[in-house]
Motif scaffolding. Structure first.
Motif: not given
Lengths: 356, 322
Positions: B295-307
């Protein structure tokens, strides 16, 4: 714009091609050459002669009749670091390769964000006369000029056949080389050492002041003959060979057309949406509204190519029809003029006979 | 000691496979969840329910090996080790995407991970994969290429052409047909005269196997056999794996109310969900920890994409020619 060179030995177009392959394959292990019949006794009219013996069956091989997959295979090998040369005995067969050429070869570098390159050469020849007919005679360069990501070159002489082919092999992009079957026996001075005729440079092959004639592929020698014919009635025509159709050296064509204020494009193809239309549009767009450049196109009749000799003769432009078009543009008020038909024949074309 | 490394190798394998399966499932569920926000501006073809094929096959590959993937390719991209953040960023159209925002969901690529690119024109990737296999053979690199394709792709002419050429040249390539029974919304019964696909393939002299039990373990075992033979010099092999697409053809939703298929078809596949099957074989505490990490890994990927930044308009003309 580059100028023609008189170095080297007199070499036939077909032998210049063969020399380009032999030299590049010796220089670079990653180059390989394949396609139906490249390794047989006729060796694509001699253009692949001796390559199998010199480089072996891993680097020179025939294929099943599977143009679509063979094109994709070449693209994959190119993406993996090889430098394939895919050979087709007629350009008409490229229609079987369209999906791979347009959807992958042209786009891979772009749609994969620059993470792959496709250093692919696709060579094919345009046929003419001796009954080539509907499906062995088409010059389809304009279809490919439409697509970003492809390069297209149409060498009109032995010198450029070698230089363009070497440039194509060394290019990191997919390059289509449009050869012309009737030019295979024509000779020009060709340097023995490898050299490149680089993309995007047109060449003045016959200087002149009254009109700019842009001639593509086999139309170059035809327009040079037309230039001789109109010179006899006092008209000075400049003949320019664009050599590379994509990228196209519009600057050179524009500079000439600005000076002569007349632009005739002679294409070895049909006119609608063709290279001739593109060249004229690009020149006029850049010249602006005040340049006053008169334009005209000449090419195939808008019909399917017939094999019957009188119909075929009427289908193609020739030095006579080009000369008449030049005359009409330079002297619009004068009565229509036609040169002596006997003098419009080109020996390298008259001497050609079948079966190929 | 890392608890994942405890126990026998079977347990380690199960944990490794579960991680991959759960990662892909959770990633795609997140893609589906975010999709209605319109932050993802790319047509998404989810592989939920089909992940076991990519995970089973890719588990027996080395980092150097290559996979050619389809437009329904998120699973194979991740299973082969493709960069997760770059995948999500690509769907967002960001410069940090795996194709710098020039590919989108249908053109994923990660050459460093051996993901050699996806095509949106069905079947187009097949001969390209064959070309990679030819290059690997010529370069004597020892690399194996896996070409994923759907059942629809087997109807394209280049499929037959590619099989013939790969067999003729004994190329190191494993074709894996993910047969989910539908091409967009059209069932096999409207497209195939017979369903004897592996028999058709076998006539080229290619060992061809059909896996119909929906099992990751079976896929992995058959792929391992084929790849081992290939590394010893055998030519191409073919696997047809029956599977089921749980979501709609394109988009984040289910579409069992649309009339072309029934939820009854889904039921047996869902009952045998391979993510759940693996989960059942892992002790709950470890499973919870893995799930939390994912969950953390995927959330981090979405945060990265958004940022991440969008490309600048002036970058439009980059990468047309190299």
């Amino acid at each position: 714009m580059s100028t023609s060179t008189a170095e080297g030995r007199l070499l036939r177009y077909v032998d210049a091609l063969q020399e380009a392959f032999a030299q590049e394959m010796a220089r670079d292990e990653s180059v390989f050459l394949f396609g139906l019949d490249v390794d047989d006794h006729k060796s694509i009219q001699g253009s692949t002669r001796g390559l199998l013996q010199e480089f072996g069956p891993e680097r020179v091989f025939t294929t099943p009749l599977s143009e679509d997959a063979m094109t994709g295979m070449a693209i994959g090998a190119a993406m993996a670091g090889m430098r394939p040369i895919h050979v087709h005995i007629r350009m008409d067969f490229l229609l079987l390769c369209m999906n791979q050429l347009v959807n992958i070869a042209a786009k891979a570098h772009s749609m994969y964000g620059g993470s792959v390159k496709v250093p692919l050469v696709v060579r094919s020849m345009v046929g003419k006369s001796w009954g080539q007919g509907a499906q062995h005679s088409q010059a389809l360069h304009s279809l490919f000029m439409h697509i970003p990501g492809l390069k297209i070159v149409a060498p009109s002489n032995a010198h450029d056949a070698k230089g363009c082919m070497i440039a194509a092999i060394r290019d990191d992009n997919p390059v289509l080389v449009m050869e012309h079957r009737l030019l295979y026996g024509t000779e020009a001075y060709v340097p023995e050492a490898p050299f490149e005729v680089r993309p995007g440079r047109a060449r003045v092959v016959g200087p002149g002041d009254d009109i700019t004639v842009v001639a593509i592929s086999n139309m170059v020698p035809e327009c040079l003959r037309a230039r001789d014919l109109v010179a006899e009635v006092g008209i000075s025509a400049e003949v320019i060979d664009p050599v590379w159709l994509q990228p196209l050296d519009i600057d050179s064509l524009l500079a000439s057309a600005r000076r002569t204020r007349r632009l005739l494009v002679a294409d070895n193809a049909w006119l609608p949406c063709g290279a001739s239309a593109e060249i004229i549009a690009a020149v006029l767009e850049r010249a602006g509204p005040d340049a006053g450049i008169m334009v005209r196109r000449i090419g195939f009749a808008p019909v399917t190519c017939p094999p019957s000799p009188p119909l075929e003769a009427a289908f193609y432009p020739n030095p006579g029809t080009v000369a008449s078009a030049i005359h009409a543009m330079v002297r619009p008020a004068a009565p229509a003029w036609q040169p002596d038909p006997e003098r419009t024949r080109l020996s390298y074309q008259s001497s050609f006979c079948g079966p190929f | 000691m890392n608890p994942e490394n405890r126990g026998d190798s079977d347990t380690q394998t199960i944990v490794r496979l579960y991680r991959r399966m759960r990662l892909i499932r959770h990633l795609e569920e997140e893609i589906a969840r975010v999709y209605p926000t319109d932050k993802i501006k790319s047509p998404i073809h989810l592989s939920i329910g089909q992940e076991f094929i990519a995970v089973g096959v890719c588990d027996v590959l080395t980092a150097k090996d290559r996979v050619s993937i389809t437009y329904r390719g998120h699973a194979a991209y991740v299973a082969k080790g493709g960069d997760l953040r770059a995948l999500v960023a690509e769907m967002y159209g960001k410069r940090t995407g795996c194709a710098k925002g020039r590919g989108g969901s249908m053109h994923l690529i990660d050459m460093d991970a051996g993901v050699i690119g996806a095509s949106a024109v069905v079947g187009t990737n097949i001969p390209v994969a064959v070309g990679f296999a030819l290059a690997a053979k010529r370069q004597r690199s020892g690399q194996v290429t896996v070409c994923f394709l759907g059942d629809g792709a087997t109807e394209e002419g280049c499929f037959a052409e590619s099989l013939n050429f790969a067999a003729l040249h004994k190329l190191p390539i494993l074709f894996v047909c993910e047969n989910n029974g539908y091409a967009i919304h059209e069932p096999l019964s409207k497209r195939w005269a017979t369903d004897r696909l592996v028999e058709r393939v076998a006539t080229y002299g290619i060992p061809a196997d059909r896996i119909s039990d929906g099992s990751l373990t079976t896929v992995r075992a058959r792929a391992a056999e084929a790849i081992t033979a290939m590394r010893a010099g055998a030519g191409p092999a073919f696997l047809e794996v029956l599977c089921y697409r749980w979501q709609e053809h394109v988009g984040p939703n289910r579409d069992y109310d649309q009339g072309y298929r029934s939820a009854d078809e889904l039921a047996p596949w869902k009952a045998d969900d391979q993510v759940a099957r693996l989960a059942d074989r892992i002790e709950p505490a470890l499973r919870a920890r893995i799930d939390a990490e994912i969950r953390v890994q995927v959330a981090e990927a979405f945060t990265f994409a958004e940022a991440s930044p969008f490309p600048e308009p002036e970058e439009l003309y980059e990468h047309v020619y190299s």
